[in-house]
Each structure stands twice: as C-alpha cells, then as structure tokens.
Design a protein around this motif. Structure first.
Motif: not given
Length: 294
Positions: A2-15, A39-44, A49-55
């Motif tokens: 789906e187009r939304s998933e491609l957008n989320d993958l691009m957003a993940f690569a940017t992050a 990102m939470r939606g993509l990981e779900a 888990r794709l990204l490790a987050r800190t403050t």
C-alpha cells in the motif's frame, strides 16, 4: 504494498539517517508527533522494533539496520527513476541537497544561487551550512562545497570559486609598536589572532616558499572561533591576522591594514563542489553545477 506503507518506510529511512525525529520530520514536511505515530504503526504491522528511542535521539535497532540494507538502495533507485523523468519535462524539477561551509555559503552560494532559483522554479534546493566535514553519501546529500584541500580524493570535484590566498595583515598602529616580520619565524615575537577549530586545535598559519610548504604555530592574546570577531580585533590593532585576501582588499587599498610576508603567501585552489563518483548525477544537480562552476 500500500502507498501508506511505502511512505512509512521512507519516513523510517529518513529517521534512521537523521538520528532525530525533529530533523527527520523537518525533511519530510510533517510534525515530529506525526512521524513518531507513523513509526509506531509501522513497527506494529511488522511486529518488530526498528528504532531505539532515547530522550535525545533515535537509532536503528539490529533489525532496523537489516531492513536498511535492502531499503536504502531501493529508495535510492526510486528517487533516481523519478529524477530521470525530468528529461521528459519542459523544465527541470527535483530536490538538490547541499552541505556547504559557512565561507562557501557566504561567497559562492549567496552570489549565484538566487539567480539559479529564479531560472529553475521547479527545482527545490536545500542547503545545510556547517563547517565540519560531512560524509555526503552517508548523510543523504547530493553534493558538498568546501575548500579543495578538504575534498576526498574519490569524489568528483568542480571549481565553483576563484583561487584564494590567505595573507598576514596588521594596522599601521600595530606596526608602530612592533617591527614588521621578515620571515614566518619572526611571528613568534608578535601578537597573533588565532582561530580555534571544531576539533579543539588552534589552526596553524600555513606558508609556501620556494616550493616548500610549512606551518607555523603562533601565539598571542586572543583566540576565537568566529572570523568576523577575529577580523575586528585585527582592525583594532590588537594583533596580526591571517585572513583571506579578498576579505581585507578594501582595508589594504585604503591603508587601514598593511600586508606583510607577501612572498610567503601563495594562492591555493578555492571552493569546489564535490559529489560521489559512484552515483549518477540527477539533472537538477547537473544544472546547479553548471550555474555555480567557474
């Protein structure tokens, strides 16, 4: 897919590239909260888990790094395909991301970039000004602009500024107190205004004489990491400066500053635009190079 998933993958690569939701969101034109939600939606959906987050930052996990190995070249291929469509349009389009030193931004880009933007209204140019050396491939830039001496040998480098020369100058009042140096070794008896580099080291004054290059460590009362502040101290007579000749041309012509050690200060290659030799240059970048080159 789906187009939304491609957008989320691009957003993940940017992050993952920016290591920051704030910077990544700015590049994507969305809010940090919207990016975090995506990102939470993509990981779900992927159940990993794709990204490790800190403050302070984010970074890809081991699973995220594995995904990036296949995702990054795929996205790059899509971007190249979209950029290639420019040849079918009447006017150029696309985005060019440039990293430039503050000196290159003030001299090369401020002079030539506005006219390029007016001539190519469908080209979007993003310039990131910073003096640290940047890995343009790893950080997603199309090109960089730095002094030629800083450009890696495996890059394609194009001159976009004239040859430069750094000269030693002081005021008449300063030379009324101190004799003019005859050789760079005499600088040890002078007050010199010095520059603190990003690395923390004080920049040496580099000279060239009889085909021999050498550097001199100078001392003095004042060290700064801002060129304008250093120039102000030199113009006030507080010490000698090692300054770009074109920046003090008016002062020299008016007699406000006096140049010394002229035979020891030879020209060197100026600003160069550089880009990877392993990637095909998109049409928008080629047009920008043509507008900037000398």
């Amino acid at each position: 897919m789906e187009r939304s998933e491609l957008n989320d993958l691009m957003a993940f690569a940017t992050a993952a590239a920016e290591r920051s939701f704030t910077r990544a969101a700015a590049r994507l034109g969305i809010s940090p909260s919207a990016l975090s939600h995506a990102m939470r939606g993509l990981e779900a959906r992927l159940d990993v888990r794709l990204l490790a987050r800190t403050t302070r930052s984010v970074a890809p996990t081991v699973a995220g790094e594995q995904l990036l190995l296949s995702l990054t070249p795929a996205l790059a291929q899509i971007e190249q395909g979209l950029d290639a469509l420019a040849q079918w349009r009447d006017s150029l389009s696309g985005t060019v991301r440039i990293t430039a030193s503050s000196y290159a931004a003030q001299t090369v880009l401020s002079e030539k970039l506005p006219a390029f933007l007016l001539d190519h209204p469908h080209v979007r140019v993003e310039v990131n000004v910073e003096d640290r050396l940047t890995d343009i491939v790893a950080e997603g830039f199309d090109a960089g602009i730095r002094f030629h001496v800083s450009v890696e040998k495996d890059m394609i480098a194009i001159p976009v500024g004239p040859p430069l020369r750094t000269v030693v100058v002081g005021t008449p009042a300063y030379f009324a107190r101190y004799p003019r140096p005859e050789t760079p070794d005499d600088l040890k008896n002078h007050l010199c205004i010095n520059y603190r580099m990003k690395s923390g080291a004080v920049m040496a004054w580099e000279f060239d004489h009889d085909e021999r290059e050498f550097a001199v460590r100078t001392g003095g009362q004042f060290i700064a990491n801002d060129g304008n502040l250093m120039a102000a101290a030199v113009r006030a007579g507080a010490g000698l400066g090692f300054i770009m000749e074109q920046d003090v041309a008016d002062d020299l012509a008016a007699g406000r500053l006096i140049q010394v050690l002229d035979d020891w200060c030879l020209p060197f290659p100026g600003c160069h635009l550089y880009h990877s030799s392993r990637r095909q240059s998109p049409p928008a970048l080629r047009a920008l190079i043509a507008a900037l080159r000398v």
